[in-house]
Scaffold this active site. Structure first.
Site, PDB file in Angstrom:
ATOM      1  N   ARG A 127      42.966  53.019  42.227  1.00 15.58           N
ATOM      2  CA  ARG A 127      42.611  54.435  42.086  1.00 15.58           C
ATOM      3  C   ARG A 127      41.126  54.674  41.800  1.00 15.58           C
ATOM      4  O   ARG A 127      40.644  55.788  41.899  1.00 15.58           O
ATOM      5  CB  ARG A 127      43.481  55.070  40.977  1.00 15.58           C
ATOM      6  CG  ARG A 127      44.917  55.252  41.411  1.00 15.58           C
ATOM      7  CD  ARG A 127      45.839  55.478  40.231  1.00 15.58           C
ATOM      8  NE  ARG A 127      46.126  54.241  39.496  1.00 15.58           N
ATOM      9  CZ  ARG A 127      47.014  54.141  38.501  1.00 15.58           C
ATOM     10  NH1 ARG A 127      47.672  55.204  38.100  1.00 15.58           N
ATOM     11  NH2 ARG A 127      47.219  52.987  37.900  1.00 15.58           N
ATOM     12  N   LYS A 141      38.447  46.760  38.295  1.00 19.89           N
ATOM     13  CA  LYS A 141      38.508  47.850  37.323  1.00 19.89           C
ATOM     14  C   LYS A 141      38.064  47.436  35.923  1.00 19.89           C
ATOM     15  O   LYS A 141      37.279  48.134  35.277  1.00 19.89           O
ATOM     16  CB  LYS A 141      39.940  48.341  37.256  1.00 19.89           C
ATOM     17  CG  LYS A 141      40.128  49.447  36.287  1.00 19.89           C
ATOM     18  CD  LYS A 141      41.587  49.642  36.094  1.00 19.89           C
ATOM     19  CE  LYS A 141      41.888  51.058  35.742  1.00 19.89           C
ATOM     20  NZ  LYS A 141      43.332  51.260  35.817  1.00 19.89           N
ATOM     21  N   GLY A 152      53.608  56.245  31.771  1.00 17.62           N
ATOM     22  CA  GLY A 152      55.033  56.042  31.532  1.00 17.62           C
ATOM     23  C   GLY A 152      55.446  56.878  30.328  1.00 17.62           C
ATOM     24  O   GLY A 152      54.707  56.959  29.339  1.00 17.62           O
ATOM     25  N   TYR A 183      -2.552  46.250  33.323  1.00 19.15           N
ATOM     26  CA  TYR A 183      -1.459  45.299  33.481  1.00 19.15           C
ATOM     27  C   TYR A 183      -1.744  44.086  32.627  1.00 19.15           C
ATOM     28  O   TYR A 183      -2.719  43.365  32.848  1.00 19.15           O
ATOM     29  CB  TYR A 183      -1.265  44.864  34.952  1.00 19.15           C
ATOM     30  CG  TYR A 183      -0.211  43.782  35.043  1.00 19.15           C
ATOM     31  CD1 TYR A 183       1.073  44.028  34.546  1.00 19.15           C
ATOM     32  CD2 TYR A 183      -0.488  42.517  35.547  1.00 19.15           C
ATOM     33  CE1 TYR A 183       2.042  43.037  34.553  1.00 19.15           C
ATOM     34  CE2 TYR A 183       0.483  41.523  35.561  1.00 19.15           C
ATOM     35  CZ  TYR A 183       1.744  41.788  35.061  1.00 19.15           C
ATOM     36  OH  TYR A 183       2.716  40.814  35.054  1.00 19.15           O
ATOM     37  N   ASN A 231      -2.300  37.292  36.718  1.00 15.37           N
ATOM     38  CA  ASN A 231      -1.518  36.160  36.200  1.00 15.37           C
ATOM     39  C   ASN A 231      -0.891  35.324  37.310  1.00 15.37           C
ATOM     40  O   ASN A 231      -0.410  34.242  37.059  1.00 15.37           O
ATOM     41  CB  ASN A 231      -0.421  36.651  35.248  1.00 15.37           C
ATOM     42  CG  ASN A 231       0.533  37.620  35.920  1.00 15.37           C
ATOM     43  OD1 ASN A 231       0.138  38.366  36.816  1.00 15.37           O
ATOM     44  ND2 ASN A 231       1.776  37.618  35.491  1.00 15.37           N
ATOM     45  N   SER A 282     -13.777  48.493  30.585  1.00 18.58           N
ATOM     46  CA  SER A 282     -12.854  49.099  31.546  1.00 18.58           C
ATOM     47  C   SER A 282     -12.932  48.439  32.919  1.00 18.58           C
ATOM     48  O   SER A 282     -13.983  47.951  33.329  1.00 18.58           O
ATOM     49  CB  SER A 282     -13.185  50.586  31.711  1.00 18.58           C
ATOM     50  OG  SER A 282     -12.907  51.239  30.498  1.00 18.58           O
TER      51      SER A 282
HETATM   52  C1  UD1 Z   1      50.867  51.094  32.725  1.00 18.84           C
HETATM   53  C2  UD1 Z   1      52.309  51.278  32.266  1.00 18.84           C
HETATM   54  C3  UD1 Z   1      52.519  52.729  31.851  1.00 18.84           C
HETATM   55  C4  UD1 Z   1      51.538  53.115  30.791  1.00 18.84           C
HETATM   56  C5  UD1 Z   1      50.088  52.820  31.220  1.00 18.84           C
HETATM   57  C6  UD1 Z   1      49.163  52.997  30.035  1.00 18.84           C
HETATM   58  C7  UD1 Z   1      53.551  49.681  33.647  1.00 18.84           C
HETATM   59  C8  UD1 Z   1      54.488  49.525  34.776  1.00 18.84           C
HETATM   60  N1  UD1 Z   1      53.196  50.928  33.355  1.00 18.84           N
HETATM   61  O1  UD1 Z   1      50.713  51.886  33.888  1.00 18.84           O
HETATM   62  O2  UD1 Z   1      53.840  52.906  31.365  1.00 18.84           O
HETATM   63  O3  UD1 Z   1      51.682  54.485  30.474  1.00 18.84           O
HETATM   64  O4  UD1 Z   1      49.981  51.454  31.676  1.00 18.84           O
HETATM   65  O5  UD1 Z   1      47.827  52.798  30.377  1.00 18.84           O
HETATM   66  O6  UD1 Z   1      53.181  48.705  33.024  1.00 18.84           O
HETATM   67  N2  UD1 Z   1      47.873  44.304  35.666  1.00 18.84           N
HETATM   68  C9  UD1 Z   1      47.956  42.946  35.854  1.00 18.84           C
HETATM   69  N3  UD1 Z   1      48.727  42.466  36.864  1.00 18.84           N
HETATM   70  C10 UD1 Z   1      49.453  43.265  37.689  1.00 18.84           C
HETATM   71  C11 UD1 Z   1      49.362  44.666  37.481  1.00 18.84           C
HETATM   72  C12 UD1 Z   1      48.591  45.159  36.459  1.00 18.84           C
HETATM   73  O7  UD1 Z   1      47.310  42.172  35.139  1.00 18.84           O
HETATM   74  O8  UD1 Z   1      50.127  42.748  38.578  1.00 18.84           O
HETATM   75  C13 UD1 Z   1      47.008  44.829  34.587  1.00 18.84           C
HETATM   76  C14 UD1 Z   1      45.963  45.791  35.093  1.00 18.84           C
HETATM   77  O9  UD1 Z   1      44.747  45.098  35.418  1.00 18.84           O
HETATM   78  C15 UD1 Z   1      45.772  46.738  33.923  1.00 18.84           C
HETATM   79  C16 UD1 Z   1      47.117  46.695  33.203  1.00 18.84           C
HETATM   80  O10 UD1 Z   1      47.799  45.563  33.689  1.00 18.84           O
HETATM   81  O11 UD1 Z   1      44.744  46.304  33.060  1.00 18.84           O
HETATM   82  C17 UD1 Z   1      47.941  47.959  33.464  1.00 18.84           C
HETATM   83  O12 UD1 Z   1      48.176  48.065  34.850  1.00 18.84           O
HETATM   84  P1  UD1 Z   1      48.037  49.439  35.632  1.00 18.84           P
HETATM   85  O13 UD1 Z   1      48.318  49.198  37.066  1.00 18.84           O
HETATM   86  O14 UD1 Z   1      46.778  50.113  35.279  1.00 18.84           O
HETATM   87  O15 UD1 Z   1      49.284  50.229  35.009  1.00 18.84           O
HETATM   88  P2  UD1 Z   1      49.434  51.811  34.856  1.00 18.84           P
HETATM   89  O16 UD1 Z   1      49.858  52.364  36.160  1.00 18.84           O
HETATM   90  O17 UD1 Z   1      48.260  52.391  34.209  1.00 18.84           O
HETATM   91 CA    CA Z   2      46.206  51.757  33.813  1.00 16.94          CA
END
Ligand code: UD1
Ligand code: CA
Length: 490
Positions: free
Chosen positions: A35, A42, A160, A389, A409, A428
């Protein structure tokens, strides 16, 4: 290594955040951040001058030592790893990003030996260690298998939602992601912050039961709430009072707003400690910056990195200072750029000065407009007030560098040093061709080109001798008026 060493899970009363042998932290940071529409992963986008992930790591390492912090990386894993390697945390690779539940499945071999884990999201950067500690304490008091941190933000879209078993009870029935909400559930104001505590035994006992039956065909860690509950385990939630702290950043606009929140907090911290900041909303001050009382920061100033500013300083508008140390009573006039340098007490810099990395500027030095210095030491009370400089040099106390002086330099291959003693006067528009030394008390005549060392107390003039031809111009005008095209001698 025996992680189940029976120390139990007592949180130290001393700091509230002392490490516990049975506890590890997993930070999920493998996602792409679709996104954001950015090529940069990110978690490496910055707020308050630091990558999101670096903030989360700082919070995690306040709870447990770095070797018990496991960062799940995947998308551009190498780049993410490199950016935070200095923190000493460990890494787990999630080669294919199949959801937050899958991220924890990937972490399993590394963390299942611990009694409990805290799970943090790499894109929730404002989380404070105190809030994590509060979650952890509640988790233990409640003897829960899973505890989640929740909040009630003004805008709930995209998060969520948390379905409590009954209003006012800690127990949670399920977490429902935005896209799966029923019409009734749309109005729920309590959201999942993406920060959890788990007992590893029930977590890993049931983690394999996650199904990718959802809008993204991913394994959602959030589904563990309903799964664990169905298995008779206790799942509870604790609400964080400050919604801003647990908000994630899924768009660049949300990132900008987190950045503003963080910087406003930094400005408030400095103002509370006696610093005057005019129009703080226009200033960009990184979280780690320190300023001593009675200093004044004017509008549109940027103070970045590990900058330290002493008391009674005045930093005037449109100046950017990065990784510098300023002593007491330094005045930085408008439109200066100062980087990686130390400025002594009572110095005056600018306007329009450029102090590049490696400058050591002693007390009472004056640097004026359009002076650029790099890797240069200026002794106490030295002055370079206009258009110069000063590169790779050492300039003694009370020496005056005249307007337009250039230190040559660079010979096209290597950089060389210019050394100037105490109380030297450089006229100067002089050109000092390094390597060259001008000893104490010497005088350099204006517009000299100095290529050889100058002894102490000497006068040196290195320019073409002035030639004056009396009446020459008048004679030329006269010959031109006579229509002659030849004959004017030059
Ligand atoms: C997630 C939660 C949501 C919550 C929100 C809060 C889930 C399914 N949903 O949604 O309930 O309200 O966070 O911010 O967890 N990541 C991984 N591996 C993956 C996918 C994600 O390491 O395969 C990491 C991402 O880099 C990120 C974090 O997990 O730092 C959260 O993932 P993201 O996709 O941002 O979840 P949200 O849609 O924000
Ligand atoms: Ca997130």
């Amino acid at each position: 290594m025996n992680y189940r060493n029976g120390c139990g899970a007592e949180m130290s009363q001393q700091s509230g955040t002392a490490p516990e042998a049975g506890l590890a932290v997993v930070i999920m940071a493998a996602g792409k951040g679709t996104r954001l529409k950015s090529r940069r992963p990110k978690v490496l986008h910055e707020v308050g001058g630091k990558p999101l992930l670096a903030h989360v790591i700082a919070a995690a390492t306040a709870i447990v030592p770095a070797e018990r912090v496991f960062v799940v990386v995947g998308h551009q894993a190498e780049r993410v790893r490199e950016a935070v390697a200095a923190s000493g945390v460990r890494f787990i690779v999630q080669a294919e990003q199949r959801g937050t539940g899958h991220a924890i499945q990937c972490a399993r071999p590394e963390v299942e030996g611990f009694e409990s884990i805290l799970v943090l999201s790499g894109d929730v950067p404002l989380i404070r260690p105190e809030s994590i500690a509060r979650l952890w304490q509640f988790h233990r008091e409640q003897k829960a298998a899973m505890t989640l941190l929740t909040t009630r933000p003004e805008e709930v879209a995209g998060y969520g939602r948390v379905i409590r078993c009954a209003p006012g009870t800690p127990e949670v029935e399920a977490i429902v992601e935005q896209k799966a909400l029923t019409a009734d559930q749309q109005s729920i104001g309590e959201i999942n912050a993406g920060i959890y505590a788990f007992q590893t035994a029930p977590l890993f006992g049931h983690l394999g039961e996650l199904k990718a039956r959802n809008a993204h065909a991913e394994l959602y860690l959030t589904d563990m709430a309903a799964l664990l509950r169905a298995a008779g385990e206790r799942v509870v939630a604790i609400e964080a009072p400050d919604a801003e702290e647990v908000l994630g950043a899924n768009t660049l606009a949300e990132l900008a707003s987190l950045d503003a929140t963080l910087r406003a907090a930094t400005a408030r911290r400095l103002m509370a400690a006696g610093v005057t900041i005019f129009r703080p909303e226009t200033c960009v001050i990184d979280a780690g910056v320190e300023v001593a009382p009675d200093s004044v920061i004017e509008p549109f100033v940027q103070l970045l990195g590990a900058t330290r500013i002493g008391g009674d300083c005045r930093i005037r508008s449109y100046t950017v200072i990065e990784n510098c140390t300023l002593g007491e009573s330094v005045e930085v006039l408008p439109h200066c750029v100062l980087a990686g340098s130390a400025i002594g007490a009572g110095a005056r810099i600018g306007p329009f000065a450029n102090m590049r990395p490696g400058c050591e500027i002693a007390e009472q030095v004056h640097i004026g407009n359009f002076v650029e210095a790099k890797n240069t030491k200026l002794g106490k009370g030295a002055k370079s007030n206009h258009l110069a400089y000063l590169g790779d040099s050492e300039i003694g106390p009370r020496t005056n560098i005249g307007a337009g002086t250039i230190f040559c330099n660079y010979d096209g291959v290597k950089k060389h040093k210019t050394t100037i003693g105490e109380g030297v006067f450089v006229g100067s528009n002089s050109t000092l061709v390094a390597p060259v030394t001008i000893a104490d008390g010497a005088y350099v005549g204006a517009a000299s080109c100095i290529t050889k060392d100058v002894p102490a107390d000497a006068l040196v003039v290195g320019r073409a001798r002035q030639v004056t031809k009396e009446g020459w111009a008048a004679a030329r005008r006269k010959s031109r008026q006579g229509g002659s095209t030849t004959g004017t001698s030059r």
